[in-house]
Design a protein around this motif. Structure first.
Motif, PDB file in Angstrom:
ATOM      1  N   ILE A 149     -40.324   4.424  -5.292  1.00  0.00           N
ATOM      2  CA  ILE A 149     -39.106   3.947  -5.937  1.00  0.00           C
ATOM      3  C   ILE A 149     -38.111   5.101  -6.002  1.00  0.00           C
ATOM      4  N   ALA A 150     -36.836   4.782  -5.979  1.00  0.00           N
ATOM      5  CA  ALA A 150     -35.792   5.791  -6.182  1.00  0.00           C
ATOM      6  C   ALA A 150     -34.703   5.185  -7.065  1.00  0.00           C
ATOM      7  N   VAL A 151     -34.298   5.942  -8.094  1.00  0.00           N
ATOM      8  CA  VAL A 151     -33.265   5.501  -9.027  1.00  0.00           C
ATOM      9  C   VAL A 151     -32.222   6.602  -9.135  1.00  0.00           C
ATOM     10  N   VAL A 152     -30.953   6.227  -9.007  1.00  0.00           N
ATOM     11  CA  VAL A 152     -29.858   7.202  -9.019  1.00  0.00           C
ATOM     12  C   VAL A 152     -28.961   6.965 -10.228  1.00  0.00           C
ATOM     13  N   HIS A 153     -28.640   8.077 -10.941  1.00  0.00           N
ATOM     14  CA  HIS A 153     -27.720   8.007 -12.083  1.00  0.00           C
ATOM     15  C   HIS A 153     -27.242   9.415 -12.405  1.00  0.00           C
ATOM     16  N   ASN A 154     -25.965   9.551 -12.746  1.00  0.00           N
ATOM     17  CA  ASN A 154     -25.438  10.836 -13.225  1.00  0.00           C
ATOM     18  C   ASN A 154     -25.672  11.987 -12.251  1.00  0.00           C
ATOM     19  N   ASN A 155     -25.469  11.748 -10.972  1.00  0.00           N
ATOM     20  CA  ASN A 155     -25.705  12.764  -9.942  1.00  0.00           C
ATOM     21  C   ASN A 155     -27.132  13.314  -9.964  1.00  0.00           C
ATOM     22  N   GLN A 156     -28.048  12.450 -10.355  1.00  0.00           N
ATOM     23  CA  GLN A 156     -29.465  12.770 -10.332  1.00  0.00           C
ATOM     24  C   GLN A 156     -30.204  11.622  -9.654  1.00  0.00           C
ATOM     25  N   ILE A 157     -31.333  11.948  -9.058  1.00  0.00           N
ATOM     26  CA  ILE A 157     -32.171  10.912  -8.469  1.00  0.00           C
ATOM     27  C   ILE A 157     -33.618  11.150  -8.901  1.00  0.00           C
ATOM     28  N   LEU A 158     -34.257  10.101  -9.377  1.00  0.00           N
ATOM     29  CA  LEU A 158     -35.688  10.131  -9.690  1.00  0.00           C
ATOM     30  C   LEU A 158     -36.416   9.397  -8.585  1.00  0.00           C
ATOM     31  N   ILE A 159     -37.443  10.047  -8.018  1.00  0.00           N
ATOM     32  CA  ILE A 159     -38.231   9.430  -6.954  1.00  0.00           C
ATOM     33  C   ILE A 159     -39.668   9.329  -7.437  1.00  0.00           C
ATOM     34  N   GLY A 160     -40.150   8.100  -7.582  1.00  0.00           N
ATOM     35  CA  GLY A 160     -41.503   7.879  -8.065  1.00  0.00           C
ATOM     36  C   GLY A 160     -42.505   7.831  -6.929  1.00  0.00           C
ATOM     37  N   SER A 161     -43.775   7.918  -7.296  1.00  0.00           N
ATOM     38  CA  SER A 161     -44.854   7.839  -6.314  1.00  0.00           C
ATOM     39  C   SER A 161     -45.952   6.934  -6.844  1.00  0.00           C
TER      40      SER A 161
ATOM     41  N   ALA B  59     -31.369  20.361  -5.232  1.00  0.00           N
ATOM     42  CA  ALA B  59     -32.594  20.997  -5.727  1.00  0.00           C
ATOM     43  C   ALA B  59     -33.537  19.938  -6.302  1.00  0.00           C
ATOM     44  N   CYS B  60     -34.833  20.060  -6.003  1.00  0.00           N
ATOM     45  CA  CYS B  60     -35.820  19.082  -6.455  1.00  0.00           C
ATOM     46  C   CYS B  60     -36.952  19.780  -7.205  1.00  0.00           C
ATOM     47  N   ARG B  61     -37.411  19.133  -8.279  1.00  0.00           N
ATOM     48  CA  ARG B  61     -38.516  19.657  -9.079  1.00  0.00           C
ATOM     49  C   ARG B  61     -39.354  18.497  -9.585  1.00  0.00           C
ATOM     50  N   LEU B  62     -40.655  18.690  -9.647  1.00  0.00           N
ATOM     51  CA  LEU B  62     -41.533  17.686 -10.228  1.00  0.00           C
ATOM     52  C   LEU B  62     -41.357  17.670 -11.747  1.00  0.00           C
ATOM     53  N   VAL B  63     -41.391  16.484 -12.318  1.00  0.00           N
ATOM     54  CA  VAL B  63     -41.285  16.333 -13.766  1.00  0.00           C
ATOM     55  C   VAL B  63     -42.652  16.637 -14.380  1.00  0.00           C
ATOM     56  N   PRO B  64     -42.758  17.614 -15.270  1.00  0.00           N
ATOM     57  CA  PRO B  64     -44.058  17.982 -15.847  1.00  0.00           C
ATOM     58  C   PRO B  64     -44.698  16.830 -16.620  1.00  0.00           C
TER      59      PRO B  64
ATOM     60  N   LEU C  82     -40.598  12.976  -8.983  1.00  0.00           N
ATOM     61  CA  LEU C  82     -39.712  14.029  -8.491  1.00  0.00           C
ATOM     62  C   LEU C  82     -38.292  13.808  -8.990  1.00  0.00           C
ATOM     63  N   HIS C  83     -37.699  14.878  -9.515  1.00  0.00           N
ATOM     64  CA  HIS C  83     -36.303  14.849  -9.949  1.00  0.00           C
ATOM     65  C   HIS C  83     -35.486  15.716  -9.007  1.00  0.00           C
ATOM     66  N   CYS C  84     -34.395  15.170  -8.476  1.00  0.00           N
ATOM     67  CA  CYS C  84     -33.503  15.934  -7.607  1.00  0.00           C
ATOM     68  C   CYS C  84     -32.069  15.812  -8.108  1.00  0.00           C
ATOM     69  N   THR C  85     -31.329  16.903  -8.004  1.00  0.00           N
ATOM     70  CA  THR C  85     -29.896  16.821  -8.243  1.00  0.00           C
ATOM     71  C   THR C  85     -29.212  16.358  -6.956  1.00  0.00           C
ATOM     72  N   ILE C  86     -28.042  15.763  -7.098  1.00  0.00           N
ATOM     73  CA  ILE C  86     -27.261  15.322  -5.946  1.00  0.00           C
ATOM     74  C   ILE C  86     -26.053  16.244  -5.837  1.00  0.00           C
ATOM     75  N   ASP C  87     -26.138  17.200  -4.950  1.00  0.00           N
ATOM     76  CA  ASP C  87     -25.086  18.216  -4.847  1.00  0.00           C
ATOM     77  C   ASP C  87     -23.783  17.642  -4.298  1.00  0.00           C
ATOM     78  N   ASP C  88     -23.867  16.703  -3.419  1.00  0.00           N
ATOM     79  CA  ASP C  88     -22.687  16.093  -2.803  1.00  0.00           C
ATOM     80  C   ASP C  88     -22.971  14.605  -2.603  1.00  0.00           C
ATOM     81  N   PRO C  89     -22.262  13.714  -3.287  1.00  0.00           N
ATOM     82  CA  PRO C  89     -22.530  12.265  -3.178  1.00  0.00           C
ATOM     83  C   PRO C  89     -22.476  11.738  -1.750  1.00  0.00           C
ATOM     84  N   SER C  90     -21.830  12.459  -0.845  1.00  0.00           N
ATOM     85  CA  SER C  90     -21.731  11.978   0.523  1.00  0.00           C
ATOM     86  C   SER C  90     -23.096  11.936   1.214  1.00  0.00           C
ATOM     87  N   VAL C  91     -24.092  12.678   0.688  1.00  0.00           N
ATOM     88  CA  VAL C  91     -25.424  12.661   1.312  1.00  0.00           C
ATOM     89  C   VAL C  91     -26.143  11.344   1.047  1.00  0.00           C
ATOM     90  N   LEU C  92     -25.637  10.579   0.097  1.00  0.00           N
ATOM     91  CA  LEU C  92     -26.249   9.299  -0.213  1.00  0.00           C
ATOM     92  C   LEU C  92     -25.868   8.251   0.828  1.00  0.00           C
TER      93      LEU C  92
END
Length: 352
Positions: free
Chosen positions: A324-336, A36-41, A342-352
């Motif tokens: 940019i993309a930064v991964v930590h704690n089963n979360q990924i932050l994607i900058g623009s 799931a992905c959501r923009l950081v307010p 954008l903040h996304c959860t990582i449901d399954d680490p295998s997708v990385l």
């Protein structure tokens, strides 16, 4: 005359085809996410670079970059803090704007670009590339660090206390000059070491060096070269003044900033359709968008082989102009570059 015309036409056709490939016409981007992905307010003027402090589970985010775009000088430069330890639940992820203190610091001429950190005696020291309204360059730390060798700084990476490598992605100081550099394949990029007292050029003649990452465990530097669509791996000497190339890999996409994961792999935010990016990044306050892409690069033990996966891609409607993309704690932050974070959860680490 005919004998002269034929080779000229061959050269022109070759240049036209290379330009067609360079601008990614005809390329298709298919949307997919790691969860799931959501923009950081609260972040809507860019999140060009994100620097993870893994020990603390926090990240610093630069916002409001003005890069050869004087019409955006009104945009306020900011630095945000994102806490990966926050409990998200069903709510939106939150980032906190950090106050910038200093009576002599000119915040009206603060437009942060790349940033990095180094921890000294438990204190996090930030180093932030800054462009003024009239496109003068410095690195902001405890003081403003300036050098004639900071020609067109884009990103930097700390390699020691008060030491960093800085990438100049070219020499032109105007948008038109930058376009000419790209179209003529001029290699004006360079990498500069700040040793704590002065700057030294350690690499030159590069095709748009952009993102940088440092693997202290293996003594390796990673640099993305945007005009060549490559990522390069270097050994760094003990005095930090010599970079020896180990390998270079074609990525077939324009990769922006890099981030190191704790397993030695590298993440990158990329621009898969540079023709869209060229328009959207000059229309930050408008409606134009460009595709986004995150690559994950795993290297062999000798750093001469690479395995690349794509954890995220979007046509630009969800996130425009990923940088940019930064991964930590089963979360990924994607900058623009000039839109949201954008903040996304990582449901399954295998997708990385």
């Amino acid at each position: 005359m005919a004998r002269l015309l034929i080779p000229v036409m061959i050269v022109l056709c070759g240049m036209t085809w290379r330009l067609y490939e360079l601008l990614d016409f005809g390329r298709t981007v298919y949307n997919h996410r790691p969860g799931a992905c959501r923009l950081v307010p609260g972040i809507d003027k860019g999140s060009e670079d994100v620097d993870l402090v893994r020990e603390e589970g926090i990240a610093f985010v630069t916002s409001g970059v003005v890069f050869m775009q004087p019409h955006r000088a009104h945009v306020k430069g900011k630095i945000f803090l994102y806490d990966f330890n926050q409990k998200l639940g069903g709510g939106a992820p939150k980032a906190k704007e950090l106050p910038i203190k200093g009576a002599s610091f000119d915040q009206n001429n603060f437009h942060p670009h790349g940033l990095t950190h180094w921890i000294v005696n438990g204190v996090i020291r930030l180093y932030v590339i800054n462009h003024s309204n009239d496109f003068k360059h410095s690195v902001e730390h405890k003081k403003s660090i300036k050098s004639p060798l900071f020609v067109r700084p884009n990103d930097l990476v700390a390699v020691g206390p008060d030491q960093f490598l800085l990438n100049n992605d070219g020499v032109a100081q105007t948008e038109l000059g930058n376009v000419i550099e790209i179209l003529t394949f001029y290699r004006g990029g360079s990498v500069v070491l700040w040793d704590g007292k002065e700057a030294h050029t350690v690499l030159s003649g590069m095709g748009g060096p952009n993102g940088a990452a440092f693997d202290a465990k293996n003594n390796k530097i990673f640099i993305s070269e945007v005009n060549k669509r490559k990522v390069n791996v270097y050994d760094i000497s003990k005095d930090k003044k010599t970079l020896t190339q180990v390998s270079s890999f074609d990525l077939y996409t324009v990769c922006d900033n890099l981030s190191m994961d704790n397993d030695g792999s590298v993440y990158c935010g990329c621009h898969p359709k540079i023709n869209e990016a060229a328009v959207a990044l000059n229309d930050c306050d408008g409606v134009s968008t460009s595709a986004s892409q995150v690559l994950h690069m795993r290297f062999g033990e000798d750093f001469k082989t690479i395995a690349v996966s794509e954890p995220y891609a979007n046509d630009g409607k969800e996130l425009s102009g990923s940088s940019i993309a930064v991964v930590h704690n089963n979360q990924i932050l994607i900058g623009s570059v000039c839109r949201g974070l954008l903040h996304c959860t990582i449901d399954d680490p295998s997708v990385l």
